[in-house]
Structures are given as C-alpha cells and as structure tokens.
Design a protein around this motif. Structure first.
Motif, PDB file in Angstrom:
ATOM      1  N   GLN A 358       0.761  -1.187   0.153  1.00 23.57           N
ATOM      2  CA  GLN A 358       0.235   0.132  -0.004  1.00 23.57           C
ATOM      3  C   GLN A 358       0.841   1.183  -0.051  1.00 23.57           C
ATOM      4  OE1 GLN A 358      -2.915  -0.438   3.154  1.00 23.57           O
ATOM      5  NE2 GLN A 358      -3.853  -2.090   2.173  1.00 23.57           N
ATOM      6  N   LEU A 359       2.020   1.250   0.752  1.00 22.87           N
ATOM      7  CA  LEU A 359       2.746   2.531   0.918  1.00 22.87           C
ATOM      8  C   LEU A 359       3.350   2.703  -0.454  1.00 22.87           C
ATOM      9  CD1 LEU A 359       4.374   2.415   4.472  1.00 22.87           C
ATOM     10  CD2 LEU A 359       2.834   4.365   3.589  1.00 22.87           C
ATOM     11  N   ALA A 360       3.736   1.494  -1.041  1.00 20.16           N
ATOM     12  CA  ALA A 360       4.426   1.668  -2.366  1.00 20.16           C
ATOM     13  C   ALA A 360       3.546   2.209  -3.487  1.00 20.16           C
ATOM     14  CB  ALA A 360       5.253   0.309  -2.611  1.00 20.16           C
ATOM     15  N   LEU A 361       2.417   1.849  -3.268  1.00 19.91           N
ATOM     16  CA  LEU A 361       1.329   2.378  -4.412  1.00 19.91           C
ATOM     17  C   LEU A 361       1.170   4.011  -4.245  1.00 19.91           C
ATOM     18  CD1 LEU A 361      -0.625   1.770  -6.555  1.00 19.91           C
ATOM     19  CD2 LEU A 361      -2.288   1.011  -4.732  1.00 19.91           C
ATOM     20  N   ILE A 362       0.847   4.360  -2.893  1.00 16.51           N
ATOM     21  CA  ILE A 362       0.757   5.811  -2.795  1.00 16.51           C
ATOM     22  C   ILE A 362       1.708   6.734  -2.771  1.00 16.51           C
ATOM     23  CG2 ILE A 362      -1.420   5.154  -1.160  1.00 16.51           C
ATOM     24  CD1 ILE A 362       0.516   6.131   1.047  1.00 16.51           C
ATOM     25  N   ALA A 363       3.070   6.076  -2.716  1.00 15.91           N
ATOM     26  CA  ALA A 363       4.020   6.888  -3.050  1.00 15.91           C
ATOM     27  C   ALA A 363       4.776   6.999  -4.111  1.00 15.91           C
ATOM     28  CB  ALA A 363       5.162   6.356  -1.784  1.00 15.91           C
ATOM     29  N   GLY A 364       4.179   6.173  -5.079  1.00 19.91           N
ATOM     30  CA  GLY A 364       4.715   5.977  -6.353  1.00 19.91           C
ATOM     31  C   GLY A 364       6.079   5.343  -6.412  1.00 19.91           C
ATOM     32  N   ALA A 396      -3.252  12.931   3.892  1.00 20.13           N
ATOM     33  CA  ALA A 396      -4.354  12.093   3.799  1.00 20.13           C
ATOM     34  C   ALA A 396      -4.185  10.684   3.535  1.00 20.13           C
ATOM     35  CB  ALA A 396      -5.394  12.940   3.077  1.00 20.13           C
ATOM     36  N   LEU A 397      -3.187  10.492   2.481  1.00 16.43           N
ATOM     37  CA  LEU A 397      -2.785   9.143   1.953  1.00 16.43           C
ATOM     38  C   LEU A 397      -2.026   8.354   3.202  1.00 16.43           C
ATOM     39  CD1 LEU A 397      -1.375   9.741  -1.716  1.00 16.43           C
ATOM     40  CD2 LEU A 397      -3.259   8.638  -0.993  1.00 16.43           C
ATOM     41  N   GLU A 398      -1.063   8.831   4.019  1.00 11.18           N
ATOM     42  CA  GLU A 398      -0.470   8.278   5.168  1.00 11.18           C
ATOM     43  C   GLU A 398      -1.700   7.950   5.937  1.00 11.18           C
ATOM     44  OE1 GLU A 398       3.003   9.776   7.556  1.00 11.18           O
ATOM     45  OE2 GLU A 398       1.259  10.245   8.471  1.00 11.18           O
ATOM     46  N   ALA A 399      -2.601   8.891   6.299  1.00 11.94           N
ATOM     47  CA  ALA A 399      -3.636   8.351   7.200  1.00 11.94           C
ATOM     48  C   ALA A 399      -4.317   7.299   6.884  1.00 11.94           C
ATOM     49  CB  ALA A 399      -4.477   9.736   7.673  1.00 11.94           C
ATOM     50  N   ARG A 400      -4.547   7.229   5.500  1.00 15.19           N
ATOM     51  CA  ARG A 400      -5.455   5.864   4.897  1.00 15.19           C
ATOM     52  C   ARG A 400      -4.783   4.563   5.363  1.00 15.19           C
ATOM     53  NH1 ARG A 400      -7.051   6.617  -1.199  1.00 15.19           N
ATOM     54  NH2 ARG A 400      -7.903   8.826  -0.198  1.00 15.19           N
ATOM     55  N   VAL A 401      -3.575   4.689   4.747  1.00 19.03           N
ATOM     56  CA  VAL A 401      -2.793   3.479   4.991  1.00 19.03           C
ATOM     57  C   VAL A 401      -2.763   3.203   6.616  1.00 19.03           C
ATOM     58  CG1 VAL A 401      -0.580   2.097   4.750  1.00 19.03           C
ATOM     59  CG2 VAL A 401      -1.433   3.955   3.010  1.00 19.03           C
ATOM     60  N   ALA A 402      -2.514   4.103   7.356  1.00 16.95           N
ATOM     61  CA  ALA A 402      -2.273   3.886   9.030  1.00 16.95           C
ATOM     62  C   ALA A 402      -3.627   3.268   9.370  1.00 16.95           C
ATOM     63  CB  ALA A 402      -1.931   5.052   9.646  1.00 16.95           C
ATOM     64  N   ALA A 403      -4.904   3.906   8.875  1.00 19.21           N
ATOM     65  CA  ALA A 403      -6.253   3.307   9.574  1.00 19.21           C
ATOM     66  C   ALA A 403      -6.348   1.766   9.027  1.00 19.21           C
ATOM     67  CB  ALA A 403      -7.088   4.236   9.043  1.00 19.21           C
ATOM     68  N   LEU A 412       4.814   8.383   5.931  1.00 18.13           N
ATOM     69  CA  LEU A 412       5.323   8.907   4.327  1.00 18.13           C
ATOM     70  C   LEU A 412       5.925   9.957   4.431  1.00 18.13           C
ATOM     71  CD1 LEU A 412       2.710   8.394   1.373  1.00 18.13           C
ATOM     72  CD2 LEU A 412       3.799  10.659   1.710  1.00 18.13           C
ATOM     73  N   VAL A 413       7.003  10.167   4.023  1.00 18.30           N
ATOM     74  CA  VAL A 413       7.851  11.332   3.600  1.00 18.30           C
ATOM     75  C   VAL A 413       7.433  12.029   2.531  1.00 18.30           C
ATOM     76  CG1 VAL A 413       9.979  12.389   3.754  1.00 18.30           C
ATOM     77  CG2 VAL A 413       9.573  10.467   5.190  1.00 18.30           C
ATOM     78  N   PRO A 414       6.774  13.310   2.247  1.00 14.71           N
ATOM     79  CA  PRO A 414       6.570  13.761   1.065  1.00 14.71           C
ATOM     80  C   PRO A 414       7.687  14.488   0.383  1.00 14.71           C
ATOM     81  CG  PRO A 414       5.697  15.126   2.885  1.00 14.71           C
ATOM     82  CD  PRO A 414       6.556  13.964   3.635  1.00 14.71           C
ATOM     83  N   PRO A 415       7.473  14.860  -0.687  1.00 15.84           N
ATOM     84  CA  PRO A 415       8.362  15.673  -1.499  1.00 15.84           C
ATOM     85  C   PRO A 415       8.452  17.206  -0.936  1.00 15.84           C
ATOM     86  CG  PRO A 415       6.765  15.446  -3.037  1.00 15.84           C
ATOM     87  CD  PRO A 415       6.404  14.361  -1.750  1.00 15.84           C
ATOM     88  N   VAL A 416       9.365  17.689  -1.297  1.00 20.00           N
ATOM     89  CA  VAL A 416       9.496  19.198  -0.592  1.00 20.00           C
ATOM     90  C   VAL A 416       8.688  20.412  -1.559  1.00 20.00           C
ATOM     91  CG1 VAL A 416      10.911  21.234   0.140  1.00 20.00           C
ATOM     92  CG2 VAL A 416      11.790  19.095   0.280  1.00 20.00           C
ATOM     93  N   ALA A 417       7.262  20.092  -1.278  1.00 22.33           N
ATOM     94  CA  ALA A 417       6.076  20.703  -1.899  1.00 22.33           C
ATOM     95  C   ALA A 417       5.746  22.006  -1.301  1.00 22.33           C
ATOM     96  CB  ALA A 417       5.152  19.806  -2.276  1.00 22.33           C
ATOM     97  N   ALA A 418       5.213  22.860  -1.972  1.00 20.54           N
ATOM     98  CA  ALA A 418       4.675  24.062  -1.400  1.00 20.54           C
ATOM     99  C   ALA A 418       3.840  23.896  -0.121  1.00 20.54           C
ATOM    100  CB  ALA A 418       3.933  24.947  -2.217  1.00 20.54           C
ATOM    101  N   LEU A 419       4.223  24.731   0.913  1.00 21.01           N
ATOM    102  CA  LEU A 419       3.414  24.609   2.406  1.00 21.01           C
ATOM    103  C   LEU A 419       2.257  25.342   1.884  1.00 21.01           C
ATOM    104  CD1 LEU A 419       6.541  25.328   4.669  1.00 21.01           C
ATOM    105  CD2 LEU A 419       4.925  23.220   4.718  1.00 21.01           C
ATOM    106  N   PRO A 420       0.963  25.049   2.614  1.00 24.39           N
ATOM    107  CA  PRO A 420      -0.210  25.623   2.645  1.00 24.39           C
ATOM    108  C   PRO A 420      -0.082  27.115   3.345  1.00 24.39           C
ATOM    109  CG  PRO A 420      -0.360  24.252   4.330  1.00 24.39           C
ATOM    110  CD  PRO A 420       0.862  23.890   3.836  1.00 24.39           C
ATOM    111  N   ASP A 421      -0.967  28.110   2.743  1.00 26.35           N
ATOM    112  CA  ASP A 421      -1.332  29.307   3.446  1.00 26.35           C
ATOM    113  C   ASP A 421      -2.058  29.194   4.595  1.00 26.35           C
ATOM    114  OD1 ASP A 421       0.177  30.557   1.307  1.00 26.35           O
ATOM    115  OD2 ASP A 421      -1.753  31.015   0.291  1.00 26.35           O
TER     116      ASP A 421
END
Length: 492
Positions: A358-364, A396-403, A412-421
């Motif tokens: 599952q982690l491999a699938l959501i992490a690509g 949300a993907l990490e939470a889905r696998v954990a549940a 799940l360590v995400p890429p260095v993407a833009a932080l939310p406002d």
C-alpha cells in the motif's frame, strides 16, 4: 425490587419476611457497606496495584496475571455501596460511592496509561482485544457477579473470592481503557470504555435489586418503589439492546467462520489439510487468508470457494489461498506442525507485505523502496512528486494506510512541496492548514519561514509543536504564507 408491593397475605412473601429478611441485621450491614464504600488510602493503593498488575497481564496476554490483579482489587466496596444507595434512596451514600469510584477509575486509567507509555510492548494482545467488543454475555457476567457480591455482603460472607467476581467485570476493562489512551487507539479505548460503563451500571443495578429483596429500603413509598422498578428495567434494557446486537454479530461471525473452513476444505480431497486461516471481518470485502497442505494443487480453488461463500454468508469474500504441496501421512503431519509453529510469523509477514504494497502504491515507488521494521511494526517511505498532489493529499494518504493496518506506525515522507497558506482569525491559526504544515515539517526535517502580518501567532504555534520556525517578513495582508527555509547555522 417490587417486594414491598406484594400482598402481605401472600404466603411466600410472609415466609420470606419472617425467615429471610428478619434474619438480616440491616443496621450492621448498612454500616459495613458505608465503611467499605469510601475513598481511603488503602483503597487508592490497592486500586493502583491491581490496575498495574492487570495491564501487565494484558500486555503479556497472561490470564493468570490478570486473575492475580482481580484478587487484590478493592472495587467491590464502592460498587455495592452505590447499589445500596440506589435501593434506599440514600443520597449521601450514593455521593460517597460515586466519588470513590470516580477517583479510583481516574487514578487506575492514568496509572495504566503511564505503564503502557514506558512499556516496550504496545501491541493489541488477544487479552486486550477480547475486551473491546462487549456483548450480552459480558452484561450477564457483570449481573451475576453483582448478585454474588451483594448477597455475600448482606450475609456476612464478603471476601476475596467474591471480590474477584466484581473485579472480573471492571478491572481488566479499566486497564484496557488506559492502554487505549496511552496508544491513542480510539477503537480500543471506546470499546473497553463501553464495556466498563455497561458493567458498572449493571453491577450497581443488580446490587440494588438484591438489597431491596432483603428488605433494605422498605421504608420507601409505593411510588418510590415503582420509580425504582421503571429505572432498573429501562437501564437493563438500554444496556442489553446494543450488547445483544453485538452478540448477534459475533454469532454470525462464528457461523461464517465454520462455513469458510468447510467450504475451503471441500475444495480439496483426500489427505489435504487446512493448516492455518485468518479472517478479517472488519474489511470490506471480508478478507480470508488460508494455508492448505495438499498433495495436489487445485487451480482456481480460491475463486470457487469465494463464489460459494458469497451465496452462503451473503457478503463478498476475498480469499488469499496458499497451497503447499506435501505428501501424505507423517510428511503431511510434520508439515502441519511446522506451519502451526510459523503461523504467527506468517500472519505478521502478510500484514507487513500489505503495508509495504500500500505504501509503495501511494508513494509512487517500488515496494523495495519501502523500509519495513517488522519487529517494531514501523514502515517508512519517501514519496515521489505525484501530479496535482499537495502536502494535504500526502498527509491524507498516510492516514488512510495507517487506518487500514492498526498497530503499525506508518510514515510517508512527502517531497519538498509548497506549504499551505494559513489564515488567522482572532490570533488563532487555521487548525487544519497548521496541522498539515506541522506534519510536513516533522517528516521533511526543515525549518519553516512565515511571512505576512499574521506571522507571529503562527510562528508561536509551530514552535510549540517543536517545529523550528521564524518570521521572515511582517509586511503584507491576507493569509500568512509559509515556505521552507534553510536551517540556521550557529555562529562559531
């Protein structure tokens, strides 16, 4: 409860009053109940010791240790006191018993939670799982325990053995509540809390019934007696209905388990043996993992069994069938013994494989890129940049696998993407956007810079969460903007 409403010329009632009620020293019993229902140093100490032993027994999945905790549990006193208070409408006794129970429960839950926090074992053992799905039988255990406890108190036969009957219904669930609180497992917490609450109410009500039958509260008016009867009946029905529904579900699962075993076994002939089977009724469809030792491999056996079971049990069944080719006689028996010895390891490996997949699938990424620690039940993966995915999506993907894999720590360590406002209203940052920023910073391990007029409360909130953060600009209006910044280097 309605004994005072029976006609006095009834021979059974007359005999009961003359031979049974008259033989009870009501004043002495009431004084004894009051003495044992209060909160004392001994009560607090024994509650802590009993709770500590109980949670260790649950973590070790040792029934013997759990029974040892029941032997020293002091919960019988305040529970019986509450029942007698309800029977006689003695509000002082009710208040004293409730205070003693509340304090005892709080210190027991906190103490067990502390033990679990420092314990290297934090898995949901069979002893813990058994107390997270209360049913009607649990209510009956509590009811009969209370009848024994109240009778023993009235007849002067109260002691350790009777106290164990009360503790059976209360102390292990209290320890499981502490476990659920410490591990933030709200399924365990809610299930054990429901069991404890149901047992507590049932024991108090049953004790009140016995007290009224033995003449306690005979001074009450018929109106009071009728009110007690209505309250007792309504309480027991309210507790019994949901627990009865759970019992029906457990009965269905037991019948379905039998049918699953029979159908899978029927797909094989001769010396084939069903070695090991795991059934997950919480998933949709129901997931079945089974191992069959067989001289002949049967193609499509899992598909045919799934189709048959769908008609029998009325739900879709997903079967993962592992067929191991073995000989007959002693060879098959030896293989079955070996499979039984490795069943727990095999089950753990299947769960680990599911987490990895599952982690491999959501992490690509490929499955080999997922780091799995089977011993500590942890999984870590670095996700690649997915088209259109922001940090909230990765969270949300990490939470889905954990549940989907309880008992595992999934990261799940995400890429260095833009932080939310992050918008700020009345000096309070938007909790959802702030939680996403904190989650991302904990995994990427980079400081956060905050710009905008509302930077200060956000920097303070991030700092309180243990995230290195600093204000990079205070100009501008609208939502504060967050961005990754380089770590500050201390001056030499």
């Amino acid at each position: 409860m309605t004994i005072t409403m029976l006609k006095p010329d009834n021979p059974v009632v007359a005999w009961w009053r003359a031979r049974v009620i008259a033989s009870v020293d009501h004043v002495e019993v009431v004084e004894k109940v009051r003495d044992e229902a209060g909160f004392t140093g001994r009560y607090a100490f024994m509650t802590l010791m009993s709770a500590g032993i109980a949670v260790l027994g649950l973590l070790l999945s040792s029934p013997a240790v759990v029974i040892g905790a029941m032997l020293i549990s002091p919960l019988m006193g305040p529970i019986i006191g509450l029942g007698f208070g309800l029977a006689t409408f003695d509000w002082d006794e009710i208040r004293s018993a409730c205070v003693s129970l509340a304090l005892g429960v709080v210190i027991a839950v906190l103490f067990t939670a502390l033990i679990v926090l420092v314990s290297p074992i934090q898995n949901v053992t069979p002893e813990i799982a058994a107390r997270t799905r209360p049913n009607l039988f649990d209510l009956l255990v509590a009811f009969f325990s209370a009848l024994a406890g109240a009778y023993a108190m009235i007849r002067g036969r109260a002691g350790t053995v009777v106290g164990v009957a009360i503790a059976t219904a209360l102390m292990p669930p209290i320890a499981v509540v502490g476990f659920g609180l410490a591990t933030w497992n709200w399924t365990v917490f809610a299930g054990s809390l429901l069991l404890f609450g149901t047992n507590l109410i049932t024991i108090a009500v049953a004790a009140a019934i016995v007290a009224r039958l033995y003449g306690f509260g005979s001074h009450l008016s018929p109106q009071h007696t009728m009110l007690q009867t209505i309250v007792v009946t309504a309480t027991l029905i309210a507790c019994a209905i949901p627990l009865g529904l759970v019992l029906v579900q457990l009965g269905w699962e037991a019948n379905a388990s039998r049918q699953i075993r029979e159908v899978i076994s029927a797909e094989f002939e001769g010396a084939a043996r069903l070695s090991q089977i795991d059934i997950d009724y919480q998933s949709d469809p129901v997931r079945v993992s089974a191992t069959v030792l067989t001289p002949d491999i049967r193609a499509d056996a899992d598909r045919r069994a799934a189709a048959t079971l769908k008609q029998l049990v009325g739900r879709t069944i997903a079967i993962e069938l592992e067929q191991i080719r073995v000989g007959t006689g002693a060879q098959a028996e030896a293989a079955q013994v070996a499979a039984a010895q490795a069943s727990s390891v095999s089950a753990a490996n299947r769960v680990a494989a599911r987490v990895q997949e599952q982690l491999a699938l959501i992490a690509g990424v490929d499955a080999d890129a997922v780091l799995i620690d089977r011993d500590n039940r942890r999984a870590v993966v670095n996700a690649v940049a997915l088209p259109g995915a922001n940090l909230a999506a990765y969270r949300a993907l990490e939470a889905r696998v954990a549940a989907s894999v309880q008992g595992w720590t999934v990261t799940l360590v995400p890429p260095v993407a833009a932080l939310p406002d992050v918008a700020v209203e009345e000096d309070k940052p938007d909790p959802e956007a702030l939680a996403t920023a904190i989650w991302a910073a904990q995994r990427i391990k980079l400081p956060i810079g905050v710009s905008g007029g509302d930077a200060e409360p956000i920097v303070a909130a991030l700092t309180d969460a243990g995230i290195p953060a600093r204000s990079v600009s205070t100009s501008g209006a609208g939502p504060a903007r967050l961005r990754w910044v380089a770590p500050e280097v201390a001056a030499p």
